[in-house]
Write a protein that holds these residues in place. Sequence first.
Motif, PDB file in Angstrom:
ATOM      1  N   ASN A 177       0.825  -1.194   0.000  1.00 40.88           N
ATOM      2  CA  ASN A 177       0.000   0.000   0.000  1.00 40.88           C
ATOM      3  C   ASN A 177       0.869   1.258   0.000  1.00 40.88           C
ATOM      4  OD1 ASN A 177      -2.468   1.499   0.153  1.00 40.88           O
ATOM      5  ND2 ASN A 177      -2.090   1.776   2.335  1.00 40.88           N
ATOM      6  N   GLU A 178       1.904   1.259   0.845  1.00 36.24           N
ATOM      7  CA  GLU A 178       2.817   2.404   0.902  1.00 36.24           C
ATOM      8  C   GLU A 178       3.526   2.605  -0.433  1.00 36.24           C
ATOM      9  OE1 GLU A 178       5.356   1.489   4.222  1.00 36.24           O
ATOM     10  OE2 GLU A 178       3.728   1.798   5.676  1.00 36.24           O
ATOM     11  N   ARG A 179       3.958   1.512  -1.050  1.00 37.27           N
ATOM     12  CA  ARG A 179       4.668   1.604  -2.337  1.00 37.27           C
ATOM     13  C   ARG A 179       3.735   2.118  -3.424  1.00 37.27           C
ATOM     14  NH1 ARG A 179       9.383  -0.612  -4.680  1.00 37.27           N
ATOM     15  NH2 ARG A 179       9.544   0.433  -6.679  1.00 37.27           N
ATOM     16  N   SER A 180       2.500   1.646  -3.400  1.00 40.57           N
ATOM     17  CA  SER A 180       1.504   2.104  -4.362  1.00 40.57           C
ATOM     18  C   SER A 180       1.290   3.611  -4.234  1.00 40.57           C
ATOM     19  CB  SER A 180       0.191   1.351  -4.118  1.00 40.57           C
ATOM     20  OG  SER A 180      -0.814   1.803  -4.979  1.00 40.57           O
ATOM     21  N   GLN A 181       1.161   4.101  -2.988  1.00 41.08           N
ATOM     22  CA  GLN A 181       0.990   5.534  -2.743  1.00 41.08           C
ATOM     23  C   GLN A 181       2.202   6.319  -3.229  1.00 41.08           C
ATOM     24  OE1 GLN A 181      -1.719   7.081  -1.385  1.00 41.08           O
ATOM     25  NE2 GLN A 181      -2.805   5.162  -1.239  1.00 41.08           N
ATOM     26  N   GLU A 182       3.382   5.759  -2.988  1.00 41.02           N
ATOM     27  CA  GLU A 182       4.637   6.383  -3.406  1.00 41.02           C
ATOM     28  C   GLU A 182       4.681   6.531  -4.932  1.00 41.02           C
ATOM     29  OE1 GLU A 182       8.904   4.528  -3.029  1.00 41.02           O
ATOM     30  OE2 GLU A 182       7.980   4.654  -1.031  1.00 41.02           O
ATOM     31  N   GLU A 183       4.339   5.467  -5.630  1.00 39.17           N
ATOM     32  CA  GLU A 183       4.365   5.481  -7.099  1.00 39.17           C
ATOM     33  C   GLU A 183       3.337   6.467  -7.648  1.00 39.17           C
ATOM     34  OE1 GLU A 183       6.618   3.966  -9.085  1.00 39.17           O
ATOM     35  OE2 GLU A 183       7.597   3.205  -7.282  1.00 39.17           O
ATOM     36  N   MET A 184       2.164   6.510  -7.020  1.00 40.52           N
ATOM     37  CA  MET A 184       1.120   7.437  -7.461  1.00 40.52           C
ATOM     38  C   MET A 184       1.570   8.875  -7.238  1.00 40.52           C
ATOM     39  SD  MET A 184      -1.647   8.057  -8.933  1.00 40.52           S
ATOM     40  CE  MET A 184      -2.480   6.526  -9.107  1.00 40.52           C
ATOM     41  N   SER A 185       2.238   9.116  -6.120  1.00 37.52           N
ATOM     42  CA  SER A 185       2.749  10.450  -5.810  1.00 37.52           C
ATOM     43  C   SER A 185       3.744  10.907  -6.878  1.00 37.52           C
ATOM     44  CB  SER A 185       3.448  10.423  -4.460  1.00 37.52           C
ATOM     45  OG  SER A 185       2.901  11.339  -3.590  1.00 37.52           O
ATOM     46  N   LYS A 186       4.632   9.991  -7.271  1.00 43.07           N
ATOM     47  CA  LYS A 186       5.617  10.310  -8.315  1.00 43.07           C
ATOM     48  C   LYS A 186       4.907  10.698  -9.607  1.00 43.07           C
ATOM     49  CE  LYS A 186       9.136   7.016  -6.826  1.00 43.07           C
ATOM     50  NZ  LYS A 186       9.826   5.775  -7.218  1.00 43.07           N
ATOM     51  N   LEU A 187       3.878   9.926  -9.955  1.00 41.86           N
ATOM     52  CA  LEU A 187       3.145  10.173 -11.194  1.00 41.86           C
ATOM     53  C   LEU A 187       2.455  11.532 -11.158  1.00 41.86           C
ATOM     54  CD1 LEU A 187       2.070   9.222 -13.951  1.00 41.86           C
ATOM     55  CD2 LEU A 187       0.179   8.161 -12.723  1.00 41.86           C
ATOM     56  N   THR A 188       1.781  11.833 -10.065  1.00 42.94           N
ATOM     57  CA  THR A 188       1.065  13.113  -9.996  1.00 42.94           C
ATOM     58  C   THR A 188       2.044  14.283 -10.032  1.00 42.94           C
ATOM     59  OG1 THR A 188       0.917  12.984  -7.573  1.00 42.94           O
ATOM     60  CG2 THR A 188      -0.983  12.219  -8.820  1.00 42.94           C
ATOM     61  N   GLU A 189       3.203  14.116  -9.387  1.00 42.19           N
ATOM     62  CA  GLU A 189       4.216  15.181  -9.440  1.00 42.19           C
ATOM     63  C   GLU A 189       4.730  15.383 -10.862  1.00 42.19           C
ATOM     64  OE1 GLU A 189       7.186  15.952  -6.197  1.00 42.19           O
ATOM     65  OE2 GLU A 189       6.459  13.974  -5.573  1.00 42.19           O
ATOM     66  N   GLU A 190       4.993  14.275 -11.569  1.00 43.46           N
ATOM     67  CA  GLU A 190       5.456  14.364 -12.958  1.00 43.46           C
ATOM     68  C   GLU A 190       4.447  15.100 -13.835  1.00 43.46           C
ATOM     69  OE1 GLU A 190       6.243  10.456 -14.499  1.00 43.46           O
ATOM     70  OE2 GLU A 190       7.810  10.073 -13.008  1.00 43.46           O
ATOM     71  N   MET A 191       3.180  14.919 -13.507  1.00 39.89           N
ATOM     72  CA  MET A 191       2.120  15.546 -14.297  1.00 39.89           C
ATOM     73  C   MET A 191       1.845  16.982 -13.840  1.00 39.89           C
ATOM     74  SD  MET A 191       1.275  13.270 -16.499  1.00 39.89           S
ATOM     75  CE  MET A 191      -0.178  14.025 -17.154  1.00 39.89           C
ATOM     76  N   GLY A 192       2.557  17.435 -12.801  1.00 34.32           N
ATOM     77  CA  GLY A 192       2.364  18.788 -12.312  1.00 34.32           C
ATOM     78  C   GLY A 192       1.134  18.951 -11.440  1.00 34.32           C
ATOM     79  N   LEU A 193       0.650  17.837 -10.900  1.00 37.14           N
ATOM     80  CA  LEU A 193      -0.518  17.871 -10.025  1.00 37.14           C
ATOM     81  C   LEU A 193      -0.048  17.897  -8.575  1.00 37.14           C
ATOM     82  CD1 LEU A 193      -2.587  15.146 -11.872  1.00 37.14           C
ATOM     83  CD2 LEU A 193      -2.974  17.601 -11.953  1.00 37.14           C
ATOM     84  N   PRO A 194      -0.913  18.309  -7.655  1.00 35.93           N
ATOM     85  CA  PRO A 194      -0.527  18.313  -6.240  1.00 35.93           C
ATOM     86  C   PRO A 194      -0.118  16.920  -5.782  1.00 35.93           C
ATOM     87  CG  PRO A 194      -2.622  19.444  -6.548  1.00 35.93           C
ATOM     88  CD  PRO A 194      -2.271  18.819  -7.867  1.00 35.93           C
ATOM     89  N   LYS A 195       0.935  16.852  -4.989  1.00 41.43           N
ATOM     90  CA  LYS A 195       1.501  15.582  -4.527  1.00 41.43           C
ATOM     91  C   LYS A 195       0.488  14.734  -3.769  1.00 41.43           C
ATOM     92  CE  LYS A 195       5.579  13.836  -2.200  1.00 41.43           C
ATOM     93  NZ  LYS A 195       6.851  14.184  -1.594  1.00 41.43           N
ATOM     94  N   ASP A 196      -0.386  15.377  -2.998  1.00 42.51           N
ATOM     95  CA  ASP A 196      -1.330  14.627  -2.176  1.00 42.51           C
ATOM     96  C   ASP A 196      -2.677  14.396  -2.851  1.00 42.51           C
ATOM     97  OD1 ASP A 196      -2.103  17.247  -2.125  1.00 42.51           O
ATOM     98  OD2 ASP A 196      -2.333  17.378   0.048  1.00 42.51           O
ATOM     99  N   MET A 197      -2.742  14.606  -4.152  1.00 35.74           N
ATOM    100  CA  MET A 197      -3.995  14.429  -4.867  1.00 35.74           C
ATOM    101  C   MET A 197      -4.342  12.932  -4.916  1.00 35.74           C
ATOM    102  SD  MET A 197      -4.900  15.788  -8.640  1.00 35.74           S
ATOM    103  CE  MET A 197      -6.505  15.619  -9.323  1.00 35.74           C
ATOM    104  N   ASN A 198      -5.517  12.585  -4.444  1.00 39.12           N
ATOM    105  CA  ASN A 198      -5.940  11.185  -4.431  1.00 39.12           C
ATOM    106  C   ASN A 198      -6.750  10.886  -5.681  1.00 39.12           C
ATOM    107  OD1 ASN A 198      -4.803  10.481  -1.988  1.00 39.12           O
ATOM    108  ND2 ASN A 198      -6.551  11.203  -0.823  1.00 39.12           N
ATOM    109  N   LEU A 199      -6.145  10.137  -6.575  1.00 37.06           N
ATOM    110  CA  LEU A 199      -6.831   9.744  -7.806  1.00 37.06           C
ATOM    111  C   LEU A 199      -7.308   8.312  -7.648  1.00 37.06           C
ATOM    112  CD1 LEU A 199      -4.259  11.178 -10.340  1.00 37.06           C
ATOM    113  CD2 LEU A 199      -6.490  12.104  -9.806  1.00 37.06           C
ATOM    114  N   PRO A 200      -8.350   7.954  -8.351  1.00 35.75           N
ATOM    115  CA  PRO A 200      -8.797   6.548  -8.283  1.00 35.75           C
ATOM    116  C   PRO A 200      -7.709   5.644  -8.852  1.00 35.75           C
ATOM    117  CG  PRO A 200     -10.022   7.751  -9.966  1.00 35.75           C
ATOM    118  CD  PRO A 200      -9.142   8.741  -9.255  1.00 35.75           C
ATOM    119  N   PHE A 201      -7.413   4.584  -8.138  1.00 32.60           N
ATOM    120  CA  PHE A 201      -6.334   3.708  -8.587  1.00 32.60           C
ATOM    121  C   PHE A 201      -6.667   2.303  -8.350  1.00 32.60           C
ATOM    122  CE2 PHE A 201      -2.377   3.420 -10.445  1.00 32.60           C
ATOM    123  CZ  PHE A 201      -1.583   2.526  -9.753  1.00 32.60           C
TER     124      PHE A 201
END
Length: 114
Positions: free
Chosen positions: A90-114
């Motif tokens: 779960n932590e790794r999944s959150q970490e990977e999602m955080s990286k993706l949202t940052e790359e896209m220029g979105l807020p780091k804590d943005m919770n997207l459906p995954f």
Amino acid sequence: MFKGLGQLGDMAGMMKKAQEMQTKMGELQEEMHNIMVTGESGAGLVKATCSAKGELKGLDIDPSIFNSDDKEVVEDLILAAIKDAQQKANERSQEEMSKLTEEMGLPKDMNLPF
């Protein structure tokens, strides 16, 4: 970007970003099946491996724990290792999602459906 189109140009840019995000999320979704994490219990006597999606992929049990007559301890160690692996997944999944949202220029804590 699309000069002269005003808000339509902004909308086109947003649509392109959304499409790019959707593509990257699909790729990350697939990648999560290949990212492995390991949880453990009993100071490493029991190890559980999960994908970052939380799917149990393997167990490694030190044979020394079978010398005990206490079946419940063994079961508890196995469950603890699995829970540890799932938490790490779960932590790794959150970490990977955080990286993706940052790359896209979105807020780091943005919770997207995954």
